[in-house]
Motif scaffolding. Structure first.
Motif, PDB file in Angstrom:
ATOM      1  N   MET A  21       0.935  -1.112  -0.100  1.00  0.00           N
ATOM      2  CA  MET A  21       0.040   0.068  -0.105  1.00  0.00           C
ATOM      3  C   MET A  21       0.890   1.135   0.128  1.00  0.00           C
ATOM      4  SD  MET A  21      -3.080   1.141   0.103  1.00  0.00           S
ATOM      5  CE  MET A  21      -4.057  -0.094   0.558  1.00  0.00           C
ATOM      6  N   TYR A  22       1.889   1.170   0.920  1.00  0.00           N
ATOM      7  CA  TYR A  22       2.766   2.515   0.761  1.00  0.00           C
ATOM      8  C   TYR A  22       3.411   2.710  -0.575  1.00  0.00           C
ATOM      9  CZ  TYR A  22       2.639   1.705   5.953  1.00  0.00           C
ATOM     10  OH  TYR A  22       2.224   1.370   7.178  1.00  0.00           O
ATOM     11  N   ALA A  23       3.662   1.684  -1.126  1.00  0.00           N
ATOM     12  CA  ALA A  23       4.648   1.815  -2.466  1.00  0.00           C
ATOM     13  C   ALA A  23       3.481   2.654  -3.542  1.00  0.00           C
ATOM     14  CB  ALA A  23       4.768   0.431  -3.130  1.00  0.00           C
ATOM     15  N   LYS A  24       2.251   2.082  -3.569  1.00  0.00           N
ATOM     16  CA  LYS A  24       1.285   2.672  -4.301  1.00  0.00           C
ATOM     17  C   LYS A  24       0.752   4.112  -3.857  1.00  0.00           C
ATOM     18  CE  LYS A  24      -1.076  -1.523  -5.565  1.00  0.00           C
ATOM     19  NZ  LYS A  24      -2.463  -2.501  -5.439  1.00  0.00           N
ATOM     20  N   LEU A  25       0.798   4.319  -2.756  1.00  0.00           N
ATOM     21  CA  LEU A  25       0.562   5.796  -2.238  1.00  0.00           C
ATOM     22  C   LEU A  25       1.783   6.700  -2.394  1.00  0.00           C
ATOM     23  CD1 LEU A  25      -1.319   5.015   1.173  1.00  0.00           C
ATOM     24  CD2 LEU A  25      -2.314   5.850  -0.831  1.00  0.00           C
ATOM     25  N   ALA A  26       2.896   6.101  -2.323  1.00  0.00           N
ATOM     26  CA  ALA A  26       4.087   7.159  -2.768  1.00  0.00           C
ATOM     27  C   ALA A  26       4.206   7.393  -3.881  1.00  0.00           C
ATOM     28  CB  ALA A  26       5.398   6.160  -2.126  1.00  0.00           C
ATOM     29  N   ARG A  27       3.724   6.658  -4.981  1.00  0.00           N
ATOM     30  CA  ARG A  27       3.722   6.790  -6.355  1.00  0.00           C
ATOM     31  C   ARG A  27       2.787   8.123  -6.528  1.00  0.00           C
ATOM     32  NH1 ARG A  27       1.147   2.805 -10.204  1.00  0.00           N
ATOM     33  NH2 ARG A  27       1.806   1.416  -8.095  1.00  0.00           N
ATOM     34  N   PHE A  28       1.829   8.404  -6.051  1.00  0.00           N
ATOM     35  CA  PHE A  28       0.909   9.241  -6.095  1.00  0.00           C
ATOM     36  C   PHE A  28       0.979  10.670  -5.078  1.00  0.00           C
ATOM     37  CE2 PHE A  28      -1.282   5.359  -8.116  1.00  0.00           C
ATOM     38  CZ  PHE A  28      -1.476   6.022  -9.418  1.00  0.00           C
ATOM     39  N   LYS A  29       2.064  10.351  -4.381  1.00  0.00           N
ATOM     40  CA  LYS A  29       2.478  11.294  -3.257  1.00  0.00           C
ATOM     41  C   LYS A  29       1.423  11.631  -2.428  1.00  0.00           C
ATOM     42  CE  LYS A  29       5.538  13.658  -6.578  1.00  0.00           C
ATOM     43  NZ  LYS A  29       5.909  14.908  -7.233  1.00  0.00           N
ATOM     44  N   GLU A  30       0.628  10.488  -2.057  1.00  0.00           N
ATOM     45  CA  GLU A  30      -0.431  10.623  -1.111  1.00  0.00           C
ATOM     46  C   GLU A  30       0.163  10.467   0.342  1.00  0.00           C
ATOM     47  OE1 GLU A  30      -3.370  11.343  -1.476  1.00  0.00           O
ATOM     48  OE2 GLU A  30      -3.808  11.230  -3.430  1.00  0.00           O
ATOM     49  N   TRP A  31       1.013  11.380   0.821  1.00  0.00           N
ATOM     50  CA  TRP A  31       1.816  11.278   2.125  1.00  0.00           C
ATOM     51  C   TRP A  31       0.780  11.324   3.314  1.00  0.00           C
ATOM     52  CZ3 TRP A  31       5.381  10.091  -0.639  1.00  0.00           C
ATOM     53  CH2 TRP A  31       6.113  11.176  -1.727  1.00  0.00           C
ATOM     54  N   GLY A  32      -0.370  11.980   3.372  1.00  0.00           N
ATOM     55  CA  GLY A  32      -1.331  12.074   4.346  1.00  0.00           C
ATOM     56  C   GLY A  32      -1.875  10.541   4.539  1.00  0.00           C
ATOM     57  N   GLU A  33      -2.089   9.838   3.452  1.00  0.00           N
ATOM     58  CA  GLU A  33      -2.949   8.577   3.551  1.00  0.00           C
ATOM     59  C   GLU A  33      -1.807   7.510   4.103  1.00  0.00           C
ATOM     60  OE1 GLU A  33      -6.182   7.113   2.445  1.00  0.00           O
ATOM     61  OE2 GLU A  33      -6.265   9.080   3.227  1.00  0.00           O
ATOM     62  N   MET A  34      -0.496   7.986   3.673  1.00  0.00           N
ATOM     63  CA  MET A  34       0.461   6.838   4.198  1.00  0.00           C
ATOM     64  C   MET A  34       0.703   6.974   5.813  1.00  0.00           C
ATOM     65  SD  MET A  34       3.776   7.732   1.541  1.00  0.00           S
ATOM     66  CE  MET A  34       4.529   6.075   1.825  1.00  0.00           C
ATOM     67  N   ASP A  35       0.388   8.180   6.370  1.00  0.00           N
ATOM     68  CA  ASP A  35       0.483   8.311   7.626  1.00  0.00           C
ATOM     69  C   ASP A  35      -0.697   7.649   8.453  1.00  0.00           C
ATOM     70  OD1 ASP A  35       1.127   9.535  10.246  1.00  0.00           O
ATOM     71  OD2 ASP A  35       0.118  11.197   9.922  1.00  0.00           O
ATOM     72  N   ARG A  36      -1.839   7.850   7.579  1.00  0.00           N
ATOM     73  CA  ARG A  36      -3.226   7.092   8.211  1.00  0.00           C
ATOM     74  C   ARG A  36      -2.923   5.612   8.349  1.00  0.00           C
ATOM     75  NH1 ARG A  36      -8.574   5.755   6.646  1.00  0.00           N
ATOM     76  NH2 ARG A  36      -7.922   5.604   4.404  1.00  0.00           N
ATOM     77  N   TYR A  37      -2.116   4.979   7.274  1.00  0.00           N
ATOM     78  CA  TYR A  37      -1.992   3.754   7.328  1.00  0.00           C
ATOM     79  C   TYR A  37      -0.603   3.199   8.318  1.00  0.00           C
ATOM     80  CZ  TYR A  37      -5.327   2.450   3.910  1.00  0.00           C
ATOM     81  OH  TYR A  37      -6.401   2.251   3.260  1.00  0.00           O
ATOM     82  N   ASN A  38      -0.172   4.322   9.276  1.00  0.00           N
ATOM     83  CA  ASN A  38       0.781   4.125  10.313  1.00  0.00           C
ATOM     84  C   ASN A  38       2.201   3.721   9.464  1.00  0.00           C
ATOM     85  OD1 ASN A  38      -1.212   4.166  12.552  1.00  0.00           O
ATOM     86  ND2 ASN A  38      -1.822   1.944  12.138  1.00  0.00           N
ATOM     87  N   LEU A  39       2.504   4.753   8.537  1.00  0.00           N
ATOM     88  CA  LEU A  39       3.717   4.651   7.988  1.00  0.00           C
ATOM     89  C   LEU A  39       4.833   4.583   8.980  1.00  0.00           C
ATOM     90  CD1 LEU A  39       5.499   4.385   5.277  1.00  0.00           C
ATOM     91  CD2 LEU A  39       5.336   7.003   5.386  1.00  0.00           C
ATOM     92  N   MET A  40       4.727   5.562   9.956  1.00  0.00           N
ATOM     93  CA  MET A  40       5.675   5.798  10.826  1.00  0.00           C
ATOM     94  C   MET A  40       6.107   4.594  11.825  1.00  0.00           C
ATOM     95  SD  MET A  40       6.677   8.723   9.736  1.00  0.00           S
ATOM     96  CE  MET A  40       7.905   9.353  10.804  1.00  0.00           C
TER      97      MET A  40
END
Length: 438
Positions: free
Chosen positions: A384-403
């Motif tokens: 999921m992170y790879a897909k979100l990073a491709r579209f620069k959806e940084w806020g969504e990455m945070d919502r999926y507990n990226l940190m």
């Protein structure tokens, strides 16, 4: 024998056999050392010396009033030649004190403690800080802060990370075998600082000699035990260790203190022993030099500030075969742009890897197999992170507990399409940190 472990993880080739039986050799102090004025997570240090000054071994040469900092000390006696930007193994260049060794090895006056049990936690934490102790597993978090958790957190257990799960590395393994007594004394000092009585030393099952050595040393120590871990990567992650050894889960975005635990590395415990009992700051460390690019892999005790190239020349580097130079292990280590970087407190290993070891590959399209999810030790969704990073959806990455990602690289290692998953995760985390600073 019960083996402790966690869910997920991978089994990369260990390649520890290259140096695991090699006793620690003392590497001769170099003629010149290059000591960066930042060797910890936190504030850069101000120099305490100037060009032309004479210094002794163990003399403090850099410090900061910043909360998150730990001083650095001279690793040789001699004269300060320069204070300039110099290649730094973590990122680019760092302000560094360059000292010419006079060969006398003159030490500062020792401030050794005869009986640490007569000192308070605050006094011992002061000794830990003044001697520049940071996490020697590679994270370099200032130890005096880690051993002083928030007052509202009740700590009941100390976990010692003796897993050393990264391939090739044997520094902690050899420390436990050759300096086991000092290491265990360091564990006892940490228990005294924390005011608790329980410690679990986690060691992977592939280190049979170290397990036997430490089990014998703690056999008559109340409250200290060895937990034998299944050999698996990243078994040495803090949250993975706590889950495996204590069956406690550190909540998302929280620290081990949240579940009553403090985690320390083997080398850090030994360094605390040296600081308190010998009055010795961190001026040297044990590291592994390995990889098929060197002729004689070794475990060495090296002065802080020694350039990689001097060490690599001593073990016989084949520069034509070497494709990549790494500080640390191959999974989480840092690639180097030059061999003129110095050994710092966080240098657990120096690897000269050949093309054969690097397994060069071509990245292909994702086939949505889900293997990256199944091996993630943090129960995250790398795909999921790879897909979100491709579209620069940084806020969504945070919502999926990226940190919560510990950047162990397990997802990328297992991916059958060789997707650069860790790269997208690191970019996403950097973007989120930038957004939160604004």
């Amino acid at each position: 024998m019960k083996l402790f472990t966690f869910k997920g993880g991978i089994h990369p080739p260990e390649r520890k056999e290259l140096a695991e039986d090699k006793e620690i050799e003392v590497f001769a102090a170099p003629k010149v050392v290059y000591i960066p004025l930042i060797q910890h997570i936190g504030s850069p240090l101000d120099p305490l010396v100037k060009v032309g000054d004479e210094v002794k071994v163990g003399q403090k040469i850099g410090d900061s009033k910043g909360f998150m900092s730990a001083p650095v000390h001279s690793s040789v006696s001699g004269k300060v030649l320069k204070i300039v930007k110099h290649p730094f193994p973590v990122n680019g260049y760092a302000n560094s004190v360059i000292i010419e060794n006079n060969g006398e090895d003159e030490w500062i006056e020792s401030k050794a403690v005869d009986d640490y049990t007569k000192l308070s936690s605050e006094e011992l934490l002061g000794i830990v800080r003044e001697n520049g102790i940071v996490g020697l597993g590679g994270a370099t978090f200032p130890t005096h802060i880690k051993l002083n958790p928030p007052k509202d957190k009740v700590i009941d257990t100390l976990v010692i990370n003796g897993a050393e799960c990264e391939p090739y590395l044997n520094a902690d393994n050899r420390l436990m075998i050759e300096y086991g007594k000092e290491f265990v004394e360091g564990v006892k000092i940490i228990l005294h600082i924390l005011g608790i009585k329980k410690a679990v030393i986690g060691i992977e099952e592939n280190k049979e000699e170290a397990i036997e050595k430490i089990q014998n040393l703690v056999a008559n120590e109340d409250g200290i035990e060895v937990g034998v871990l299944k050999t698996k990567y990243p078994q040495g992650g803090e949250k993975q260790l706590i889950k495996a050894l204590l069956d406690r889960v550190v909540p998302s975005k929280k620290l081990p203190s949240e579940v009553g635990v403090v985690v320390q590395n083997v080398g850090t415990a030994k360094a605390i022993y040296d600081a308190v009992v010998k009055g010795k700051p961190i001026v040297e460390r044990v590291l592994t030099v390995s990889g098929l690019g060197v002729k004689t892999p070794k475990n060495l005790l090296v002065r802080i500030g020694t350039q990689f190239k001097e060490i690599l020349e001593s073990v016989g580097i084949d520069e034509e075969k070497t494709e990549k130079l790494i500080m640390g292990g191959p999974m989480m280590g840092l690639a180097q742009f030059t061999d003129e970087v110095p050994v710092i407190k966080g240098t657990s290993g120096i690897l000269a890897l050949t093309e054969k070891e690097m397994n060069s590959y071509e990245s292909r399209s994702c086939i949505s197999c889900g293997k990256c999810v199944s091996v993630c030790p943090m129960n995250l969704m790398p795909l999921m992170y790879a897909k979100l990073a491709r579209f620069k959806e940084w806020g969504e990455m945070d919502r999926y507990n990226l940190m919560d990602c510990i950047e162990c690289g397990s997802c990328q290692f297992i991916c059958p399409s060789n997707r650069p998953l860790t790269e997208g995760i690191k970019i996403g985390k950097a973007k989120l940190r930038g957004m939160k600073r604004k």
